[in-house]
Design an enzyme around this catalytic site. Structure first.
Site, PDB file in Angstrom:
ATOM      1  N   ASP A   1       0.818  -1.227   0.000  1.00  0.00           N
ATOM      2  CA  ASP A   1       0.000   0.000   0.000  1.00  0.00           C
ATOM      3  C   ASP A   1       0.845   1.268   0.000  1.00  0.00           C
ATOM      4  O   ASP A   1       0.417   2.309   0.501  1.00  0.00           O
ATOM      5  CB  ASP A   1      -0.953   0.036   1.209  1.00  0.00           C
ATOM      6  CG  ASP A   1      -1.790  -1.207   1.310  1.00  0.00           C
ATOM      7  OD1 ASP A   1      -2.284  -1.662   0.270  1.00  0.00           O
ATOM      8  OD2 ASP A   1      -1.941  -1.739   2.424  1.00  0.00           O
TER       9      ASP A   1
ATOM     10  N   LYS B   1       2.361   2.320  -5.070  1.00  0.00           N
ATOM     11  CA  LYS B   1       3.115   1.902  -6.260  1.00  0.00           C
ATOM     12  C   LYS B   1       2.356   2.255  -7.547  1.00  0.00           C
ATOM     13  O   LYS B   1       2.965   2.606  -8.542  1.00  0.00           O
ATOM     14  CB  LYS B   1       3.363   0.389  -6.224  1.00  0.00           C
ATOM     15  CG  LYS B   1       4.259  -0.039  -5.082  1.00  0.00           C
ATOM     16  CD  LYS B   1       4.406  -1.539  -5.022  1.00  0.00           C
ATOM     17  CE  LYS B   1       3.166  -2.256  -4.552  1.00  0.00           C
ATOM     18  NZ  LYS B   1       2.745  -1.987  -3.163  1.00  0.00           N
TER      19      LYS B   1
ATOM     20  N   GLY C   1      -4.483  -4.104  -4.640  1.00  0.00           N
ATOM     21  CA  GLY C   1      -5.507  -3.226  -5.183  1.00  0.00           C
ATOM     22  C   GLY C   1      -4.933  -1.858  -5.431  1.00  0.00           C
ATOM     23  O   GLY C   1      -4.142  -1.372  -4.634  1.00  0.00           O
ATOM     24  N   HIS C   2      -5.250  -1.282  -6.561  1.00  0.00           N
ATOM     25  CA  HIS C   2      -4.886   0.116  -6.741  1.00  0.00           C
ATOM     26  C   HIS C   2      -6.037   0.852  -7.401  1.00  0.00           C
ATOM     27  O   HIS C   2      -6.811   0.283  -8.164  1.00  0.00           O
ATOM     28  CB  HIS C   2      -3.570   0.278  -7.509  1.00  0.00           C
ATOM     29  CG  HIS C   2      -3.541  -0.447  -8.812  1.00  0.00           C
ATOM     30  ND1 HIS C   2      -2.898  -1.639  -8.984  1.00  0.00           N
ATOM     31  CD2 HIS C   2      -4.084  -0.138  -9.995  1.00  0.00           C
ATOM     32  CE1 HIS C   2      -3.050  -2.034 -10.221  1.00  0.00           C
ATOM     33  NE2 HIS C   2      -3.763  -1.151 -10.854  1.00  0.00           N
TER      34      HIS C   2
ATOM     35  N   THR D   1      -6.205 -11.475   3.243  1.00  0.00           N
ATOM     36  CA  THR D   1      -7.312 -10.833   2.524  1.00  0.00           C
ATOM     37  C   THR D   1      -8.412 -11.848   2.176  1.00  0.00           C
ATOM     38  O   THR D   1      -9.417 -11.482   1.590  1.00  0.00           O
ATOM     39  CB  THR D   1      -6.801 -10.196   1.213  1.00  0.00           C
ATOM     40  OG1 THR D   1      -6.206 -11.225   0.416  1.00  0.00           O
ATOM     41  CG2 THR D   1      -5.775  -9.107   1.486  1.00  0.00           C
TER      42      THR D   1
ATOM     43  N   ARG E   1       2.712 -28.680  -6.777  1.00  0.00           N
ATOM     44  CA  ARG E   1       2.596 -29.138  -8.167  1.00  0.00           C
ATOM     45  C   ARG E   1       1.254 -29.804  -8.469  1.00  0.00           C
ATOM     46  O   ARG E   1       1.163 -30.737  -9.241  1.00  0.00           O
ATOM     47  CB  ARG E   1       3.782 -30.051  -8.526  1.00  0.00           C
ATOM     48  CG  ARG E   1       5.087 -29.272  -8.472  1.00  0.00           C
ATOM     49  CD  ARG E   1       6.281 -30.129  -8.270  1.00  0.00           C
ATOM     50  NE  ARG E   1       6.207 -30.791  -6.980  1.00  0.00           N
ATOM     51  CZ  ARG E   1       7.130 -31.652  -6.554  1.00  0.00           C
ATOM     52  NH1 ARG E   1       8.149 -31.956  -7.313  1.00  0.00           N
ATOM     53  NH2 ARG E   1       7.017 -32.200  -5.361  1.00  0.00           N
TER      54      ARG E   1
ATOM     55  N   GLN F   1       2.059  -5.811  -3.190  1.00  0.00           N
ATOM     56  CA  GLN F   1       2.466  -5.927  -1.776  1.00  0.00           C
ATOM     57  C   GLN F   1       3.836  -5.257  -1.561  1.00  0.00           C
ATOM     58  O   GLN F   1       4.167  -4.359  -2.309  1.00  0.00           O
ATOM     59  CB  GLN F   1       2.468  -7.387  -1.312  1.00  0.00           C
ATOM     60  CG  GLN F   1       1.082  -8.018  -1.208  1.00  0.00           C
ATOM     61  CD  GLN F   1       0.569  -8.574  -2.514  1.00  0.00           C
ATOM     62  OE1 GLN F   1       1.296  -9.222  -3.248  1.00  0.00           O
ATOM     63  NE2 GLN F   1      -0.678  -8.329  -2.826  1.00  0.00           N
TER      64      GLN F   1
ATOM     65  N   THR G   1      -7.744  -0.936   0.047  1.00  0.00           N
ATOM     66  CA  THR G   1      -8.453  -0.905  -1.239  1.00  0.00           C
ATOM     67  C   THR G   1      -9.188  -2.221  -1.470  1.00  0.00           C
ATOM     68  O   THR G   1     -10.252  -2.262  -2.064  1.00  0.00           O
ATOM     69  CB  THR G   1      -7.444  -0.737  -2.405  1.00  0.00           C
ATOM     70  OG1 THR G   1      -6.494   0.239  -2.042  1.00  0.00           O
ATOM     71  CG2 THR G   1      -8.116  -0.322  -3.681  1.00  0.00           C
TER      72      THR G   1
ATOM     73  N   ARG H   1     -10.325  -2.649   5.292  1.00  0.00           N
ATOM     74  CA  ARG H   1      -9.896  -2.663   6.700  1.00  0.00           C
ATOM     75  C   ARG H   1      -9.087  -1.414   7.036  1.00  0.00           C
ATOM     76  O   ARG H   1      -8.289  -0.949   6.210  1.00  0.00           O
ATOM     77  CB  ARG H   1      -8.978  -3.871   6.958  1.00  0.00           C
ATOM     78  CG  ARG H   1      -9.694  -5.191   6.969  1.00  0.00           C
ATOM     79  CD  ARG H   1      -8.732  -6.323   7.241  1.00  0.00           C
ATOM     80  NE  ARG H   1      -7.868  -6.598   6.101  1.00  0.00           N
ATOM     81  CZ  ARG H   1      -6.908  -7.514   6.092  1.00  0.00           C
ATOM     82  NH1 ARG H   1      -6.665  -8.229   7.182  1.00  0.00           N
ATOM     83  NH2 ARG H   1      -6.178  -7.726   5.029  1.00  0.00           N
ATOM     84  N   PRO H   2      -9.231  -0.861   8.271  1.00  0.00           N
ATOM     85  CA  PRO H   2      -8.374   0.266   8.650  1.00  0.00           C
ATOM     86  C   PRO H   2      -6.926  -0.204   8.715  1.00  0.00           C
ATOM     87  O   PRO H   2      -6.644  -1.296   9.195  1.00  0.00           O
ATOM     88  CB  PRO H   2      -8.867   0.662  10.042  1.00  0.00           C
ATOM     89  CG  PRO H   2      -9.826  -0.378  10.467  1.00  0.00           C
ATOM     90  CD  PRO H   2     -10.180  -1.238   9.310  1.00  0.00           C
TER      91      PRO H   2
ATOM     92  N   LYS I   1       2.834  10.433  -0.269  1.00  0.00           N
ATOM     93  CA  LYS I   1       1.999  10.955   0.828  1.00  0.00           C
ATOM     94  C   LYS I   1       2.748  11.847   1.822  1.00  0.00           C
ATOM     95  O   LYS I   1       2.440  11.830   3.019  1.00  0.00           O
ATOM     96  CB  LYS I   1       1.331   9.787   1.558  1.00  0.00           C
ATOM     97  CG  LYS I   1       0.293   9.075   0.692  1.00  0.00           C
ATOM     98  CD  LYS I   1      -0.548   8.141   1.524  1.00  0.00           C
ATOM     99  CE  LYS I   1      -1.871   7.862   0.852  1.00  0.00           C
ATOM    100  NZ  LYS I   1      -2.724   6.977   1.648  1.00  0.00           N
TER     101      LYS I   1
ATOM    102  N   ASP J   1       2.394  14.921   2.027  1.00  0.00           N
ATOM    103  CA  ASP J   1       1.408  15.913   2.476  1.00  0.00           C
ATOM    104  C   ASP J   1       0.651  15.470   3.721  1.00  0.00           C
ATOM    105  O   ASP J   1       0.159  16.309   4.482  1.00  0.00           O
ATOM    106  CB  ASP J   1       0.406  16.201   1.347  1.00  0.00           C
ATOM    107  CG  ASP J   1      -0.264  14.922   0.839  1.00  0.00           C
ATOM    108  OD1 ASP J   1       0.471  14.018   0.405  1.00  0.00           O
ATOM    109  OD2 ASP J   1      -1.509  14.823   0.903  1.00  0.00           O
TER     110      ASP J   1
ATOM    111  N   VAL K   1       2.832  14.667  -3.196  1.00  0.00           N
ATOM    112  CA  VAL K   1       2.395  15.727  -2.269  1.00  0.00           C
ATOM    113  C   VAL K   1       0.879  15.888  -2.260  1.00  0.00           C
ATOM    114  O   VAL K   1       0.352  16.817  -1.645  1.00  0.00           O
ATOM    115  CB  VAL K   1       3.092  17.083  -2.596  1.00  0.00           C
ATOM    116  CG1 VAL K   1       4.572  17.009  -2.305  1.00  0.00           C
ATOM    117  CG2 VAL K   1       2.836  17.508  -4.040  1.00  0.00           C
TER     118      VAL K   1
HETATM  119  P1  IMP Z   1      -2.730 -12.660   1.780  1.00  0.00           P
HETATM  120  O1  IMP Z   1      -1.804 -12.111   0.756  1.00  0.00           O
HETATM  121  O2  IMP Z   1      -4.190 -12.410   1.466  1.00  0.00           O
HETATM  122  O3  IMP Z   1      -2.467 -14.121   2.068  1.00  0.00           O
HETATM  123  O4  IMP Z   1      -2.479 -11.905   3.168  1.00  0.00           O
HETATM  124  C1  IMP Z   1      -1.268 -12.043   3.887  1.00  0.00           C
HETATM  125  C2  IMP Z   1      -0.870 -10.704   4.499  1.00  0.00           C
HETATM  126  O5  IMP Z   1      -0.515  -9.801   3.460  1.00  0.00           O
HETATM  127  C3  IMP Z   1      -1.980 -10.022   5.289  1.00  0.00           C
HETATM  128  O6  IMP Z   1      -1.393  -9.306   6.372  1.00  0.00           O
HETATM  129  C4  IMP Z   1      -2.549  -9.028   4.295  1.00  0.00           C
HETATM  130  O7  IMP Z   1      -3.176  -7.930   4.926  1.00  0.00           O
HETATM  131  C5  IMP Z   1      -1.297  -8.619   3.580  1.00  0.00           C
HETATM  132  N1  IMP Z   1      -1.538  -8.129   2.220  1.00  0.00           N
HETATM  133  C6  IMP Z   1      -1.832  -8.856   1.130  1.00  0.00           C
HETATM  134  N2  IMP Z   1      -1.974  -8.062   0.046  1.00  0.00           N
HETATM  135  C7  IMP Z   1      -1.726  -6.819   0.459  1.00  0.00           C
HETATM  136  C8  IMP Z   1      -1.671  -5.553  -0.210  1.00  0.00           C
HETATM  137  O8  IMP Z   1      -1.857  -5.436  -1.425  1.00  0.00           O
HETATM  138  N3  IMP Z   1      -1.369  -4.480   0.572  1.00  0.00           N
HETATM  139  C9  IMP Z   1      -1.113  -4.600   1.902  1.00  0.00           C
HETATM  140  N4  IMP Z   1      -1.150  -5.747   2.554  1.00  0.00           N
HETATM  141  C10 IMP Z   1      -1.443  -6.850   1.844  1.00  0.00           C
END
Ligand code: IMP
Length: 428
Positions: free
Chosen positions: A13, A16, A40-41, A130, A144, A225, A300, A304-305, A332, A334, A417
C-alpha cells in the site's frame, strides 16, 4: 532496452500504482509479476474511479501492452469483472493489449474457502489475510497440483480439472475444517465460460518480455504488496505467499538481471500495515489516528483500517539491500503536514547492540527483542499540495526528505504531495 522494477519498500500500500502510472507513459510493456487480487490500486479514468486488483494500471495508456505474468495468481471471475468495467469506459482490453501468461496459476473458489477456514482455525493467531485464496493457491502451485492459466486453451479439459480440484479441496473443507462442500459441477461450468473468454489472452509471458527487451523497448515491472510481506524476506509468517521483492520480477516474468536498469523502492513518508504481525513503529494513539484519517488509510481490497506509525529507516535500508534499489519514491508527504514533531526510527537496539537494518529474517521471537531508536525533527504547518519543485516545500519538509536520502544513501526521485496525478515532485 531496459527493465524498470517498481517494488514496495514497506508492508504494501505504498502507492506503487501512482509511480507505475507515471512511468507507464514512457513504457511499452507493463507487467505485473506477483500476487493476485489481494492487491488493489485505484485508478481514475474518464472521470471514473476504478479499483483494479489484477489488470496493470498501464491499461490506461493506449500504446502500452499489459501482461499478467507467470508469478501472478489469477481469480478469473475478478479478471473478467475488471475487463468489463474497463471496456465500459471505452478502453481497449482486447487480446493484443491485455495478455495473460499461460504459466500464471488459477485461483478457485475452494482456495478462497480454504483461506477463510484456515484463518478461522488459527483463531487469535490469524494472519489477517485478505481471504482471496492467495496462500492456498500458491501452496498448490508449490505442491505441483495447481491449475495453470494455459489450461484454459481447452475449456472442456480445463473445466474437468477445475471440477477435480474442487472435489479434492472439498475433502479438506469438510473433513478437516467442518465446512460445507462447494458445488464442483456448478463451478466447473462457470469456469468453462471464463476459459472461453480468457483463452485468446493467453501468451508465453517470458517470450513477450524477452522480445520487448531484446528489441530495445522499456518493460515496467509492477510489484504488488511490499518487501516485508515477501514470503522469504518478510516478517514470516505474517507475510503473503509470493515474492514482492525485485528478484520476484525476474522469476515472476522470466527474464535475466542484466536488463534491469532501475529498481524503484516506493515508500510512504510514514509506515502502514494491514493484517496482523509485528510493526515496531506503530502508533496506537491520536497521532496514529490522525495519520489514518489524513492519509485515508483504509484497504483498497478489504476496506480494513490500516495500522499507522512513524517512518522506519531501518526498513528502508533493508529494502534497499534486499531489492538492490537504485532510488526511492516517497509518497503521501502531504499527510504529515500539520504535525509539530516528526519522529523516525533510525536504528534498532538490543542489549546495547545496534543494527541499521530491520532484522526481518531472524524470525518473530528475535525481532521482538529489538527496539526502535528514534530521532525527532520539527514538522511543518503549510499545505504542500501545490509544490512542484523541492524548493517549493517548507524547509522542514525539504530537510525530512534530505535526511531520508542521507540515511538510506539513495536519491528520492519522486515525492507525492497530494492524491492527484499532477501533485508530485519528480526529478527523473
Ligand atoms: P494474503 O496475501 O491475502 O495471504 O495476506 C497475507 C498478508 O498480506 C496479510 O497481512 C494481508 O493484509 C497482507 N496483504 C496482502 N496483500 C496486500 C496488499 O496489497 N497491501 C497490503 N497488505 C497486503
Amino acid at each position: 532496452m531496459a527493465a524498470i522494477i517498481v517494488v514496495g519498500a514497506q508492508w504494501g500500500d505504498e502507492g506503487k500504482g501512482r509511480v507505475v502510472d507515471r512511468l507507464a507513459a514512457q513504457a511499452d510493456l507493463v507487467a505485473r509479476y506477483n500476487g493476485g487480487d489481494n492487491a488493489g490500486h485505484t485508478v481514475v479514468a474518464e472521470g471514473h474511479t476504478l479499483r483494479l486488483h489484477l489488470v496493470p494500471s498501464g491499461i490506461l495508456y493506449p500504446h502500452v501492452t499489459c501482461l499478467i505474468g507467470a508469478g501472478v495468481v489469477v481469480n478469473p471471475a475478478r479478471l473478467v469483472q475488471e475487463m468489463d468495467a474497463l471496456a465500459e469506459l471505452g478502453l481497449d482490453i482486447g487480446p493484443r493489449r491485455l495478455k495473460l501468461s499461460a504459466a500464471a496459476h488459477i485461483i478457485l473458489p475452494s482456495h478462497q474457502a480454504l483461506d477463510g477456514a484456515r484463518e478461522a482455525a488459527r483463531g487469535q493467531a490469524a494472519l489477517g489475510t485478505t481471504r482471496r485464496g492467495i496462500g492456498p493457491v500458491y501452496a498448490d502451485k508449490a505442491a505441483r497440483v495447481g491449475i495453470r492459466a494455459g489450461a484454459m486453451a481447452d475449456p472442456e479439459a480445463f473445466a474437468r480439472s477445475v471440477r477435480h480440484a474442487i472435489e479434492t479441496h472439498n475433502d479438506l473443507l469438510t473433513s478437516i475444517y467442518s465446512q460445507p462442500p462447494l458445488d464442483a459441477q456448478a463451478i466447473a461450468a462457470e469456469f468453462h465460460e471464463y476459459a472461453r473468454r480468457l483463452a485468446p489472452h493467453l501468451t508465453d509471458g517470458s517470450a513477450l518480455v524477452g522480445e520487448a527487451l531484446a528489441t530495445g523497448r522499456t518493460v515496467l515491472c509492477e510489484g504488488a504488496q511490499g518487501t516485508l510481506l515477501d514470503l522469504d524476506h518478510g516478517t514470516y509468517p505474517f507475510v503473503t505467499s509470493s515474492s514482492p521483492v525485485a528478484g520476484g520480477a525476474l522469476t515472476g516474468l522470466g527474464f535475466g538481471p542484466a536488463y534491469v536498469e532501475r529498481v524503484i523502492g516506493v515508500a510512504k513518508a510514514y509506515t502502514t500495515r494491514v493484517g496482523a504481525g509485528p510493526f515496531p513503529t506503530e502508533l496506537t494513539d491520536a497521532v496514529g489516528q490522525r495519520l489514518r484519517e489524513a492519509g485515508g488509510e483504509y484497504g483498497t481490497t478489504t476496506g480494513r483500517p490500516r495500522r499507522c506509525g512513524w517512518l522506519d529507516l531501518p526498513i528502508l535500508r533493508y529494502a534497499a539491500r534486499v531489492n538492490g534499489l537504485t532510488e526511492l519514491a516517497l509518497t503521501k508527504l502531504d499527510v504529515l503536514s500539520g504535525l509539530e514533531v516528526l519522529k523516525a526510527a533510525v536504528a534498532y537496539e538490543r542489549n546495547g547492540e545496534r543494527t541499521q537494518y530491520f532484522p526481518a529474517e531472524l524470525g518473530m521471537e528475535a525481532l521482538a527483542l529489538w527496539r526502535p531508536v528514534y530521532e525527532q525533527w520539527p514538522g511543518w504547518a503549510e499545505d504542500i499540495r501545490d509544490a512542484h519543485r523541492r524548493s517549493d516545500l517548507p524547509t522542514a519538509a525539504q530537510a525530512y526528505v534530505t535526511r531520508i536520502e542521507e540515511q538510506i544513501g539513495l536519491p528520492v526521485t519522486f515525492i507525492g504531495v497530494g492524491p492527484e496525478r499532477e501533485q508530485a515532485i519528480v526529478s527523473q
